[in-house]
Motif scaffolding. Structure first.
Motif, PDB file in Angstrom:
ATOM      1  N   PRO A  86       0.810  -1.222   0.000  1.00 17.53           N
ATOM      2  CA  PRO A  86       0.000   0.000   0.000  1.00 17.53           C
ATOM      3  C   PRO A  86       0.842   1.270   0.000  1.00 17.53           C
ATOM      4  N   LEU A  87       2.127   1.164   0.342  1.00 13.77           N
ATOM      5  CA  LEU A  87       3.001   2.333   0.360  1.00 13.77           C
ATOM      6  C   LEU A  87       3.584   2.637  -1.023  1.00 13.77           C
ATOM      7  N   LEU A  88       3.403   1.741  -1.982  1.00 13.81           N
ATOM      8  CA  LEU A  88       3.980   1.924  -3.311  1.00 13.81           C
ATOM      9  C   LEU A  88       3.362   3.136  -4.015  1.00 13.81           C
ATOM     10  N   ARG A  89       4.232   3.964  -4.600  1.00 11.42           N
ATOM     11  CA  ARG A  89       3.765   5.129  -5.332  1.00 11.42           C
ATOM     12  C   ARG A  89       4.202   5.125  -6.799  1.00 11.42           C
ATOM     13  N   GLU A  90       5.251   4.385  -7.121  1.00 11.60           N
ATOM     14  CA  GLU A  90       5.652   4.252  -8.521  1.00 11.60           C
ATOM     15  C   GLU A  90       6.527   3.020  -8.666  1.00 11.60           C
ATOM     16  N   ILE A  91       6.356   2.332  -9.775  1.00  7.24           N
ATOM     17  CA  ILE A  91       7.191   1.171 -10.074  1.00  7.24           C
ATOM     18  C   ILE A  91       7.415   1.153 -11.580  1.00  7.24           C
ATOM     19  N   GLY A  92       8.608   0.754 -11.990  1.00  4.89           N
ATOM     20  CA  GLY A  92       8.866   0.759 -13.423  1.00  4.89           C
ATOM     21  C   GLY A  92      10.206   0.149 -13.782  1.00  4.89           C
ATOM     22  N   ILE A  93      10.550   0.272 -15.056  1.00  7.63           N
ATOM     23  CA  ILE A  93      11.791  -0.259 -15.597  1.00  7.63           C
ATOM     24  C   ILE A  93      12.508   0.873 -16.319  1.00  7.63           C
ATOM     25  N   ARG A  94      13.776   1.037 -16.015  1.00  9.93           N
ATOM     26  CA  ARG A  94      14.619   1.996 -16.732  1.00  9.93           C
ATOM     27  C   ARG A  94      15.782   1.219 -17.336  1.00  9.93           C
ATOM     28  N   GLY A  95      15.708   0.956 -18.617  1.00  9.53           N
ATOM     29  CA  GLY A  95      16.766   0.184 -19.251  1.00  9.53           C
ATOM     30  C   GLY A  95      16.852  -1.205 -18.656  1.00  9.53           C
ATOM     31  N   ASP A  96      17.983  -1.513 -18.015  1.00  9.52           N
ATOM     32  CA  ASP A  96      18.167  -2.823 -17.391  1.00  9.52           C
ATOM     33  C   ASP A  96      17.928  -2.770 -15.894  1.00  9.52           C
ATOM     34  N   CYS A  97      17.221  -1.753 -15.431  1.00 10.87           N
ATOM     35  CA  CYS A  97      17.010  -1.534 -13.993  1.00 10.87           C
ATOM     36  C   CYS A  97      15.522  -1.537 -13.665  1.00 10.87           C
ATOM     37  N   VAL A  98      15.147  -2.249 -12.605  1.00 17.62           N
ATOM     38  CA  VAL A  98      13.788  -2.218 -12.078  1.00 17.62           C
ATOM     39  C   VAL A  98      13.804  -1.362 -10.810  1.00 17.62           C
ATOM     40  N   TYR A  99      12.817  -0.488 -10.660  1.00 13.12           N
ATOM     41  CA  TYR A  99      12.810   0.391  -9.497  1.00 13.12           C
ATOM     42  C   TYR A  99      11.403   0.509  -8.919  1.00 13.12           C
ATOM     43  N   ALA A 100      11.360   0.913  -7.651  1.00 13.28           N
ATOM     44  CA  ALA A 100      10.091   1.194  -6.988  1.00 13.28           C
ATOM     45  C   ALA A 100      10.300   2.327  -6.000  1.00 13.28           C
ATOM     46  N   ILE A 101       9.268   3.140  -5.836  1.00 12.77           N
ATOM     47  CA  ILE A 101       9.317   4.277  -4.920  1.00 12.77           C
ATOM     48  C   ILE A 101       8.127   4.170  -3.972  1.00 12.77           C
ATOM     49  N   TYR A 102       8.408   4.334  -2.688  1.00 10.09           N
ATOM     50  CA  TYR A 102       7.396   4.153  -1.652  1.00 10.09           C
ATOM     51  C   TYR A 102       7.276   5.413  -0.803  1.00 10.09           C
ATOM     52  N   THR A 103       6.060   5.690  -0.336  1.00  9.04           N
ATOM     53  CA  THR A 103       5.899   6.723   0.668  1.00  9.04           C
ATOM     54  C   THR A 103       6.242   6.112   2.022  1.00  9.04           C
TER      55      THR A 103
END
Length: 248
Positions: A86-103
């Motif tokens: 529920p804290l997730l605010r963005e998730i995605g792929i940048r090139g060969d990198c997977v990332y996620a941003i949480y509050t």
């Protein structure tokens, strides 16, 4: 021939620079759907980046079908680990990198983000075991963690449907950079910023005082930023299952 109306462009820039854009302080960052081109938020967020280490060699492999399968396996399962929160605010792929941003307005929220990093670490061990079983090359990856009191804005071209969330501050940029140091030159796979570490220590002292957390992460002169730590924390049950052959 492409034509750019630079006079209209100058007017748009003046409008942006002259307009008021209130930055709303928010203890818990609302959904990024609430962002417009007229507002911005300031909030504590944490970022987690997973970056494939040997991607240049991997992508240059002549067997492109096999490479595609490895990349798809890597990205799909890491997204599965990172997305359900529920804290997730963005998730995605940048090139060969997977990332996620949480509050992460509370220190205890960092415990959950760190737990995801440990799952990703164990998953990479699982994936490499499966790849070896298939006679394929294994991968290396770095996991970067950082926290910051950052600004969040919506950027792009208003009115044409091309826009994205931009995170202004330390968390995203540091996590991205730190992921590039993991799992190479003697640095362990998980690399975290000093602020992430110092806050997480407090959580472990309160919730798991006998864990020995202070011994899990170490400093290194080869890491950027003062106080950056690296370690190789795993999920014990998952790691034992991998070692047992993953047969059940």
């Amino acid at each position: 021939m492409t034509y750019y109306d630079y006079r209209a462009g100058k007017k748009r820039i003046d409008e942006i620079l002259n307009a008021r854009m209130p930055i709303q302080a928010s203890s818990k960052l609302p959904s990024t759907d609430n962002l417009t081109f007229e507002n911005a938020y300031n909030s504590w967020i944490s970022a987690l980046f997973v970056d494939i280490r040997n991607s240049t060699e991997l992508f240059a492999d002549d067997d492109r079908e096999q490479t595609a399968k490895i990349i798809r396996s890597f990205t799909s399962e890491i997204i599965e680990i990172l997305r359900d929160d529920p804290l997730l605010r963005e998730i995605g792929i940048r090139g060969d990198c997977v990332y996620a941003i949480y509050t992460t307005p509370k220190k205890t929220d960092l415990y959950e983000v760190h737990n995801k990093a440990a799952y990703v670490n164990s998953f990479i061990a699982m994936l490499n075991r499966i790849l070896r079983n298939h006679g394929l090359d294994t991968i290396r990856a770095g996991i970067g963690l950082a926290v910051g009191d950052d600004h969040i804005i919506k950027a792009g071209r208003k009115g044409v449907g091309i826009n994205s969330t931009v995170w202004i501050g330390d968390a995203v940029s540091k996590a991205s950079k730190l992921s590039g140091f993991g799992d190479k030159n003697g640095i362990s796979r998980i690399v975290m910023s000093s602020l992430f570490y110092s806050n997480l220590v407090d959580v472990y002292k309160e919730q798991r005082p006998d864990s020995g957390f202070e011994t899990w992460y170490h400093t290194s002169n080869s890491l950027p930023y003062w106080g950056t730590r690296h370690g190789n924390v795993i999920i014990a049950d998952m790691d034992n299952w991998i070692d047992a052959g993953m047969t059940d």
